[in-house]
Design a protein around this motif. Structure first.
Motif, PDB file in Angstrom:
ATOM      1  N   UNK A   1      -0.066   5.249  -5.683  1.00  0.00           N
ATOM      2  CA  UNK A   1       0.169   3.892  -5.159  1.00  0.00           C
ATOM      3  C   UNK A   1      -0.761   3.610  -3.969  1.00  0.00           C
ATOM      4  N   UNK A   2      -1.019   4.626  -3.154  1.00  0.00           N
ATOM      5  CA  UNK A   2      -1.967   4.445  -2.040  1.00  0.00           C
ATOM      6  C   UNK A   2      -3.348   4.110  -2.615  1.00  0.00           C
ATOM      7  N   UNK A   3      -3.732   4.793  -3.679  1.00  0.00           N
ATOM      8  CA  UNK A   3      -5.032   4.527  -4.308  1.00  0.00           C
ATOM      9  C   UNK A   3      -5.101   3.154  -4.938  1.00  0.00           C
ATOM     10  N   UNK A   4      -4.034   2.757  -5.654  1.00  0.00           N
ATOM     11  CA  UNK A   4      -4.015   1.411  -6.258  1.00  0.00           C
ATOM     12  C   UNK A   4      -4.131   0.344  -5.167  1.00  0.00           C
ATOM     13  N   UNK A   5      -3.446   0.587  -4.058  1.00  0.00           N
ATOM     14  CA  UNK A   5      -3.456  -0.367  -2.941  1.00  0.00           C
ATOM     15  C   UNK A   5      -4.872  -0.526  -2.393  1.00  0.00           C
ATOM     16  N   UNK A   6      -5.539   0.614  -2.204  1.00  0.00           N
ATOM     17  CA  UNK A   6      -6.884   0.561  -1.616  1.00  0.00           C
ATOM     18  C   UNK A   6      -7.878  -0.121  -2.556  1.00  0.00           C
ATOM     19  N   UNK A   7      -7.847   0.231  -3.832  1.00  0.00           N
ATOM     20  CA  UNK A   7      -8.845  -0.333  -4.741  1.00  0.00           C
ATOM     21  C   UNK A   7      -8.607  -1.834  -4.937  1.00  0.00           C
ATOM     22  N   UNK A   8      -7.350  -2.226  -5.048  1.00  0.00           N
ATOM     23  CA  UNK A   8      -7.071  -3.659  -5.231  1.00  0.00           C
ATOM     24  C   UNK A   8      -7.400  -4.444  -3.963  1.00  0.00           C
TER      25      UNK A   8
ATOM     26  N   UNK B   1      -4.290 -10.046   0.617  1.00  0.00           N
ATOM     27  CA  UNK B   1      -4.147  -8.794   1.379  1.00  0.00           C
ATOM     28  C   UNK B   1      -3.172  -7.877   0.645  1.00  0.00           C
ATOM     29  N   UNK B   2      -3.583  -6.626   0.503  1.00  0.00           N
ATOM     30  CA  UNK B   2      -2.747  -5.687  -0.255  1.00  0.00           C
ATOM     31  C   UNK B   2      -2.597  -4.414   0.574  1.00  0.00           C
ATOM     32  N   UNK B   3      -1.364  -4.122   0.954  1.00  0.00           N
ATOM     33  CA  UNK B   3      -1.064  -2.971   1.797  1.00  0.00           C
ATOM     34  C   UNK B   3       0.076  -2.164   1.189  1.00  0.00           C
ATOM     35  N   UNK B   4       0.242  -0.960   1.703  1.00  0.00           N
ATOM     36  CA  UNK B   4       1.382  -0.138   1.278  1.00  0.00           C
ATOM     37  C   UNK B   4       2.161   0.288   2.514  1.00  0.00           C
TER      38      UNK B   4
ATOM     39  N   UNK C   1      -5.522  -5.165   5.679  1.00  0.00           N
ATOM     40  CA  UNK C   1      -5.501  -5.022   4.217  1.00  0.00           C
ATOM     41  C   UNK C   1      -6.040  -3.656   3.826  1.00  0.00           C
ATOM     42  N   UNK C   2      -5.513  -3.106   2.753  1.00  0.00           N
ATOM     43  CA  UNK C   2      -5.916  -1.777   2.278  1.00  0.00           C
ATOM     44  C   UNK C   2      -5.275  -0.649   3.064  1.00  0.00           C
TER      45      UNK C   2
END
Ligand SMILES: NC(=O)c1ccc[n+]([C@@H]2O[C@H](COP(=O)([O-])OP(=O)(O)OC[C@H]3O[C@@H](n4cnc5c(N)ncnc54)[C@H](O)[C@@H]3O)[C@@H](O)[C@H]2O)c1
Length: 252
Positions: free
Chosen positions: A163-170, A180-183, A239-240
């Motif tokens: 999920x951390x990886x999906x967050x960063x790439x998106x 903005x996409x964060x976890x 973001x990210x």
């Protein structure tokens, strides 16, 4: 914090942290479109929100089915005209306290399917809707297990790292489009999932407390506070990121 008139989707909000968030976002003035697999629990949450004067729609949604996720996002847009925010909370612990070589293969597939593939479906459809209104904010539920590791939890740890990886790439894909996409990576919070853990390992709570520099477990409100901030314009330059909300759990 006020989020008046903003529209949020929360898949997986029939209990625990998701339910807490549904109640709190609605209390802050947002229209909350939330999903879950348990119809009666969903309807109860919607009734609680209505009784407190809030606005919500519950729709049955299994995050492992992309058509369910697409339909939940469609409902937000058709009922309220747009999608501003999303908080992707659905998740399961999978096998826990099982050493790697003994880890059940069906449990692995199930955990990855809900926690990671489900997250991918949620983000995919939410982003598509947000592109139509020129921006938005998504918060994905990872865990301290997504930044560190816990023994005996291969499926959970791998999915929460994913999920951390999906967050960063998106976040990189859509930074220029103002999404903005964060976890968030919560530490231990007492919810149904944690109660289940305690049934498996009775001294789990004491073990967790011993490992908690702040000297207590987190509360659901403390996790929702972080999600609300990341969803709000107050976090407009964030973001990210993956924000630990863990009382320094990861530092020891
Ligand atoms: N409680 C903690 O200490 C803690 C710490 C870090 C992260 N988390 C994460 O927070 C999230 C919520 O957990 P919680 O502690 O509130 O437990 P919970 O069991 O109360 O919540 C999990 C929610 O996900 C839903 N869900 C599971 N599978 C689903 C599916 N296929 N489709 C739709 N919904 C589904 C469940 O119905 C439930 O409402 C999880 O992703 C969990 O990994 C919890």
């Amino acid at each position: 914090m006020r989020l008046d008139g903003k529209v949020i989707v929360i898949p997986g909000a029939t209990s625990g942290l998701g339910k807490n968030a549904a109640l709190r976002f609605a209390a802050a003035g947002a229209h909350v479109v939330f999903g879950g697999r348990r119809e009666s629990a969903g309807n109860e949450t919607a009734a609680e929100i209505a009784a407190a004067g809030g606005s919500s729609v519950f729709q049955r949604c299994d995050v492992t089915k992309s058509s369910d996720v697409a339909a939940l996002v469609d409902t937000a847009v058709s009922r309220f005209g747009r999608l501003d925010m999303a908080y992707n909370v659905a998740g399961v612990p999978g096998d826990a306290f099982v050493k790697f070589a003994e880890y059940d293969e069906a449990q692995w597939l199930d955990t990855i399917s809900i926690n990671l593939t489900g997250m991918f479906y949620c983000m995919k459809y939410e982003i598509a809707a947000m592109l139509k209104n020129g921006g938005g904010a998504i918060v994905n539920m990872s865990s301290v297990a997504g930044l560190g590791a816990t023994p005996g939890g291969a499926g959970y740890v791998a999915s929460k790292h994913g999920i951390v990886g999906l967050t960063r790439t998106a976040a990189l894909d859509y930074a220029a489009e103002k999404i903005r996409i964060n976890a968030i990576a919560p530490g231990v919070v007492k919810t149904e999932m944690m109660e289940w853990g305690i049934t498996q390992t009775p001294d789990l709570e004491a073990q967790m407390l011993a490992h908690q520099p702040i000297g207590r477990l987190g509360t659901m409100d403390e996790i929702t506070n972080a999600a609300m901030w990341l969803c709000s314009d107050a976090a407009s330059f964030v973001t990210g990121a993956t924000l630990s909300v863990d009382g320094a759990y990861l530092l020891v």
